[in-house]
Design a protein around this motif. Structure first.
Motif, PDB file in Angstrom:
ATOM      1  N   ILE A  18       0.853  -1.180   0.000  1.00  0.00           N
ATOM      2  CA  ILE A  18       0.000   0.000   0.000  1.00  0.00           C
ATOM      3  C   ILE A  18       0.894   1.238   0.000  1.00  0.00           C
ATOM      4  CG2 ILE A  18      -1.865   1.201   1.183  1.00  0.00           C
ATOM      5  CD1 ILE A  18      -2.398  -1.305   2.740  1.00  0.00           C
ATOM      6  N   LYS A  32      -3.907   8.397   4.154  1.00  0.00           N
ATOM      7  CA  LYS A  32      -4.843   7.845   3.172  1.00  0.00           C
ATOM      8  C   LYS A  32      -4.135   6.770   2.368  1.00  0.00           C
ATOM      9  CE  LYS A  32      -7.883   8.915  -0.535  1.00  0.00           C
ATOM     10  NZ  LYS A  32      -8.240   9.760  -1.635  1.00  0.00           N
ATOM     11  N   ASN A  33      -4.837   5.664   2.151  1.00  0.00           N
ATOM     12  CA  ASN A  33      -4.268   4.585   1.348  1.00  0.00           C
ATOM     13  C   ASN A  33      -4.567   4.809  -0.111  1.00  0.00           C
ATOM     14  OD1 ASN A  33      -3.697   3.512   3.763  1.00  0.00           O
ATOM     15  ND2 ASN A  33      -5.021   1.734   3.594  1.00  0.00           N
ATOM     16  N   ASP A  35      -3.908   2.343  -2.314  1.00  0.00           N
ATOM     17  CA  ASP A  35      -4.048   1.011  -2.903  1.00  0.00           C
ATOM     18  C   ASP A  35      -5.215   0.326  -2.215  1.00  0.00           C
ATOM     19  OD1 ASP A  35      -0.730   1.029  -3.389  1.00  0.00           O
ATOM     20  OD2 ASP A  35      -1.944  -0.115  -4.812  1.00  0.00           O
ATOM     21  N   LYS A  36      -5.910  -0.524  -2.937  1.00  0.00           N
ATOM     22  CA  LYS A  36      -7.059  -1.193  -2.307  1.00  0.00           C
ATOM     23  C   LYS A  36      -6.596  -2.443  -1.586  1.00  0.00           C
ATOM     24  CE  LYS A  36     -10.524   0.484  -5.417  1.00  0.00           C
ATOM     25  NZ  LYS A  36     -11.329   0.211  -6.586  1.00  0.00           N
ATOM     26  N   LEU A  37      -7.163  -2.649  -0.390  1.00  0.00           N
ATOM     27  CA  LEU A  37      -6.785  -3.819   0.406  1.00  0.00           C
ATOM     28  C   LEU A  37      -7.195  -5.110  -0.265  1.00  0.00           C
ATOM     29  CD1 LEU A  37      -7.709  -2.781   4.031  1.00  0.00           C
ATOM     30  CD2 LEU A  37      -5.444  -3.259   3.177  1.00  0.00           C
ATOM     31  N   THR A  38      -8.325  -5.070  -0.965  1.00  0.00           N
ATOM     32  CA  THR A  38      -8.849  -6.305  -1.552  1.00  0.00           C
ATOM     33  C   THR A  38      -8.000  -6.793  -2.705  1.00  0.00           C
ATOM     34  OG1 THR A  38     -10.296  -4.848  -2.771  1.00  0.00           O
ATOM     35  CG2 THR A  38     -11.256  -6.020  -0.907  1.00  0.00           C
ATOM     36  N   SER A  39      -7.220  -5.881  -3.318  1.00  0.00           N
ATOM     37  CA  SER A  39      -6.448  -6.317  -4.477  1.00  0.00           C
ATOM     38  C   SER A  39      -5.035  -6.747  -4.103  1.00  0.00           C
ATOM     39  CB  SER A  39      -6.380  -5.189  -5.504  1.00  0.00           C
ATOM     40  OG  SER A  39      -5.778  -4.059  -4.910  1.00  0.00           O
ATOM     41  N   CYS A  77      -2.635   9.654  -8.059  1.00  0.00           N
ATOM     42  CA  CYS A  77      -3.082   8.369  -8.583  1.00  0.00           C
ATOM     43  C   CYS A  77      -1.908   7.685  -9.257  1.00  0.00           C
ATOM     44  CB  CYS A  77      -4.226   8.560  -9.573  1.00  0.00           C
ATOM     45  SG  CYS A  77      -3.699   9.480 -11.006  1.00  0.00           S
TER      46      CYS A  77
ATOM     47  N   GLU B 110     -10.173  -2.277   8.850  1.00  0.00           N
ATOM     48  CA  GLU B 110      -9.915  -3.201   7.736  1.00  0.00           C
ATOM     49  C   GLU B 110      -8.457  -3.517   7.574  1.00  0.00           C
ATOM     50  OE1 GLU B 110     -12.741  -3.018   3.825  1.00  0.00           O
ATOM     51  OE2 GLU B 110     -11.191  -1.526   4.117  1.00  0.00           O
ATOM     52  N   GLU B 111      -7.660  -2.447   7.668  1.00  0.00           N
ATOM     53  CA  GLU B 111      -6.249  -2.628   7.355  1.00  0.00           C
ATOM     54  C   GLU B 111      -5.555  -3.476   8.414  1.00  0.00           C
ATOM     55  OE1 GLU B 111      -4.247   0.961   6.310  1.00  0.00           O
ATOM     56  OE2 GLU B 111      -2.330  -0.114   6.335  1.00  0.00           O
ATOM     57  N   HIS B 114      -6.565  -7.009   7.921  1.00  0.00           N
ATOM     58  CA  HIS B 114      -5.878  -7.569   6.752  1.00  0.00           C
ATOM     59  C   HIS B 114      -4.433  -7.905   7.103  1.00  0.00           C
ATOM     60  CE1 HIS B 114      -4.742  -7.882   2.468  1.00  0.00           C
ATOM     61  NE2 HIS B 114      -3.626  -7.324   2.870  1.00  0.00           N
TER      62      HIS B 114
END
Lengths: 383, 340
Positions: A18, A32-33, A35-39, A77, B110-111, B114
């Motif tokens: 991230i 702020k992140n 990158d998405k955690l799910t990916s 981005c 969440e983080e 994870h």
């Protein structure tokens, strides 16, 4: 609060993949992140964070796929990721930067690639190092056949790997990159002339027991146009003069405590004489190379960091430290306790403080002027 | 001069005449004595007597206050103010930013989730392998360490004891990985009894170094080790609140098989309090929903985390995630700050 309008003054990359933007302020710290955690997968962890120049409009991060991702700070981005093709066994990227619009990647197995549009320029730093050892160094060595020579070359490469690549941020010497690693002593290359290194360091003399001093460079820092500093996992902090003819270090300092050498893992320049060095147990020290000229070497230590230090970045009198303890800590040079501690939840691998870092500034809250101008335009159109 | 003496005598006699008899005169003086004056009394016996008196007074007052409160509570019944809770170090603990669950204990992040789910123990918790543990000791162990090693192999399912015979830990880890072991436990010894525990997760997991104290083997507890059955135990982790604590808890849990055999009714507890991890081993017997009997089975010991190193054992060039060995004065800044 409008998060997107805030200016982030620190960017951090984490080991699970991230990139975070952190806004460090007296009032509150926001992160702020990007990158998405799910990916995230096992190969998304970022191994290094590279900076292109002093102005820092973009930062480059490399993950374990291996891929290079460019992150634009203005647009906040990522651009399309660049996959590093490797036919041989994949080794993780140790350094990444951009030269004349083309990516430059440095891998752990010594390969340095400049990915230009049409061609790919490569050279191998470990080959260069290995060629200076053993039988390969002898000019009049006779070989029975090529196989024997290759076998010998391979045996000389065992136990050598690159650990760090840093780019000179000085605009006049911006073509220079410095490499170093385990049993690979400092090499400085000019990206415009990648045939041979500009400077290749020589190991110091044997110690008092007549034994060879081992080399394991963990971080490199450009002090000014002609001086480069390194820190090693055996506690050595050295300064080299790359413009001179002397290949041995100009200054050789050791961080020793209670009889044992500290394992130094990260380093950052303050000015042409001073560096901040971090160790694997979380100790931070301000080192001055003018030892014995009225300075002590280790000037002061900093408290607060708990885990191994992975990266340090300096800007405008503040330096930021990032490590395995999941915190970003911002220090001023004079105080031994951190000014800001930001908990960032994942193990961190790289940090960069944007130029002009000033955490005491009031953050921008609203952009009223913009809104008013729009209304005026609308009125004009209606009329 | 004579007149002065006479005058003094007169004054004294007058005082004596006016005031009550000598015995009663002393009482008010002693009662008015304040705490400050007690410490300035030079004579140890008298000072001690004064202190005991003061202590009795204080106890009386406290008892009085408690009785008043009790009366109040009985009179008011439901409307009574809540019972006063004494301040303890556990109550007054400094809030740690890295606490999983935030201040309330229920906040979900969440983080952080994870990060925990994808750490080095994700394979264990996804039930992809059965742990195989190697238990060993330092070189040339004495009787107490030997019996402790044997006890550990009895409690941990699928554990094997091996004697050290002068091999280095780095070489041990390489060979153990080849032979399929997933964890190594090394008991260190000092002065003829175990004092340290190094827990190394393989193949590339973290290495934790603990200080081991208060080791009581079944023999010391007057228990019979034959009562320890081969059933896989349930594992309970208590009060591991911070991120570091969760990591250590997962590490200790990964020694035991992921699926306990409930018929065996064995339970192994790791209870963390003030950074000390207490290990207990019981057999439980549930009679009714309100009555549960616990019989202590096996050894007891206490662990204190010294360092958590990323990667397989490499004390010289490894990176530490947390270490307190050299930095106690720096890190232990207050009595109310704990790390696990």
């Amino acid at each position: 609060m409008v998060g997107e309008e805030k200016d982030f003054n620190v960017f951090v990359s984490s080991e699970n993949g991230i990139v975070k933007g952190v806004s460090v302020n007296k009032k509150c710290n926001i992160s702020k992140n990007f990158d998405k955690l799910t990916s995230l997968t096992k190969t998304s962890g970022y191994t290094c964070l590279g900076v292109i120049d002093k102005d820092q409009h973009e930062i480059l991060v490399a993950n374990r796929v291996p891929e290079v991702k460019e992150f634009s700070i203005k647009d906040k981005c990522f651009k399309t990721p660049f996959a590093v093709e490797e036919n041989e066994a994949k080794s993780s990227l140790v350094g990444v930067t951009k030269y004349n619009g083309s990516y430059v990647t440095v891998a752990q197995n010594g390969r340095v690639d400049i990915w230009k549009k049409d061609e790919r320029v490569t050279f191998n730093a470990i080959d260069v190092e290995a060629n200076s050892h053993g039988k390969l160094a002898k000019k009049d060595q006779e070989w029975k056949n090529e196989e024997e020579k290759e076998k010998h070359a391979e045996s000389l490469k065992i136990g050598r790997k690159l650990c760090r690549m840093r780019r000179s941020l000085d605009p006049e010497t911006s073509d220079l990159i410095a490499l170093g690693g385990q049993e690979v002593d400092l090499q400085v290359w000019n990206l415009a002339k990648p045939q041979e290194p500009v400077f290749r360091a020589k190991n110091v003399r044997s110690d008092s027991l007549e034994m060879r001093v081992p080399v394991w460079i963990s971080d490199i820092a450009f002090l000014d146009q002609s001086n480069v500093a390194i820190c090693s996992k055996y506690g050595h902090i050295r300064k080299y003069d790359i413009s001179g003819s002397q290949r041995r270090p100009v200054r050789d300092l050791v961080w020793e405590e209670k009889g044992e050498n500290m394992v130094c893992t990260a380093m950052c320049t303050i000015n042409e004489n001073q560096v901040i060095v971090g160790t694997s147990t979380g100790k931070l020290g301000l080192w001055d190379f003018r030892k014995n000229e009225g300075y002590r070497g280790l000037i002061r230590k900093y408290k607060g960091c708990v885990g191994a230090v992975r990266d340090i970045s300096f800007s405008n009198g503040y330096f930021g430290v990032v490590g395995l303890d999941r915190f970003l800590r911002i220090y001023t040079i004079k105080d031994d306790k951190p000014k800001f501690n930001v908990y960032l939840k994942s193990k961190l691998s790289g940090v960069t403080l944007l130029p002009g870092f000033e955490p005491d500034q009031e953050p921008e809250t609203e952009k009223d002027e913009g809104v008013i101008i729009e209304d005026e335009n609308e009125d004009d159109i209606e009329v | 001069m004579d007149s002065d003496e006479d005058k003094m005598k007169e004054v004294n006699s007058m005082e004596r005449e006016d005031s009550p008899p000598a015995k009663r005169k002393r009482k008010p003086k002693e009662e008015i004595v304040f705490e400050k004056n007690i410490s300035s009394i030079g004579n140890k016996q008298r000072r001690k007597a004064q202190w005991l008196k003061l202590k009795r007074e204080k106890k009386k007052e406290k008892r009085k206050r408690q009785d008043e409160r009790k009366k109040e509570r009985e009179e008011l019944g439901d409307e009574a103010p809540p019972k006063l809770v004494p301040k303890t170090l556990d109550n007054m603990r400094e809030y740690d930013e890295t606490t999983v669950g935030g201040k309330t204990g229920e906040e979900e992040d969440e983080e952080v989730e994870h990060d925990i789910e994808n750490d080095e123990f994700s394979e264990y918790f996804s039930r992809s392998y059965e742990p195989k543990v190697l238990v060993t000791s330092a070189d040339n162990p004495h009787s107490r360490t030997i019996s402790f090693v044997k006890e550990l192999t009895r409690i941990i399912p699928n554990a094997e004891p091996r004697w050290r015979k002068n091999s280095s830990i780095k070489k041990m880890t390489k060979e153990a990985i080849q032979k399929g072991y997933t964890d190594i436990v090394i008991i260190n010894e000092d002065n003829r009894s175990p004092n340290g525990l190094v827990l190394c997760h393989l193949p590339d997991g973290p290495t934790a170094s603990f200080r081991l104290s208060n080791v009581r083997v079944t023999k010391d507890l007057r228990k019979d080790y034959h009562r320890i059955t081969a059933h896989r135990p349930e594992v309970i982790m208590n009060q591991f609140t911070t991120r570091l604590g969760q990591g250590v808890a997962r590490m200790l849990a990964a020694l035991f098989h992921y699926e306990p055999q409930f018929t065996g009714k064995r339970v192994v507890t790791f209870h963390n309090q003030r950074d000390y991890i207490f290990f207990r081993h019981h057999k439980y017997d549930i009679k009714t929903t309100k009555k549960v009997r616990l019989n202590e089975l096996g050894p007891r010991f206490t662990l204190k985390l010294r360092s958590l190193q990323k990667g397989v054992f490499d004390s010289k060039t490894g990176d530490y995630e947390w270490i307190i060995s050299d930095k106690r004065h720096e890190m232990e800044t207050s009595r109310k700050k704990f790390f696990l």
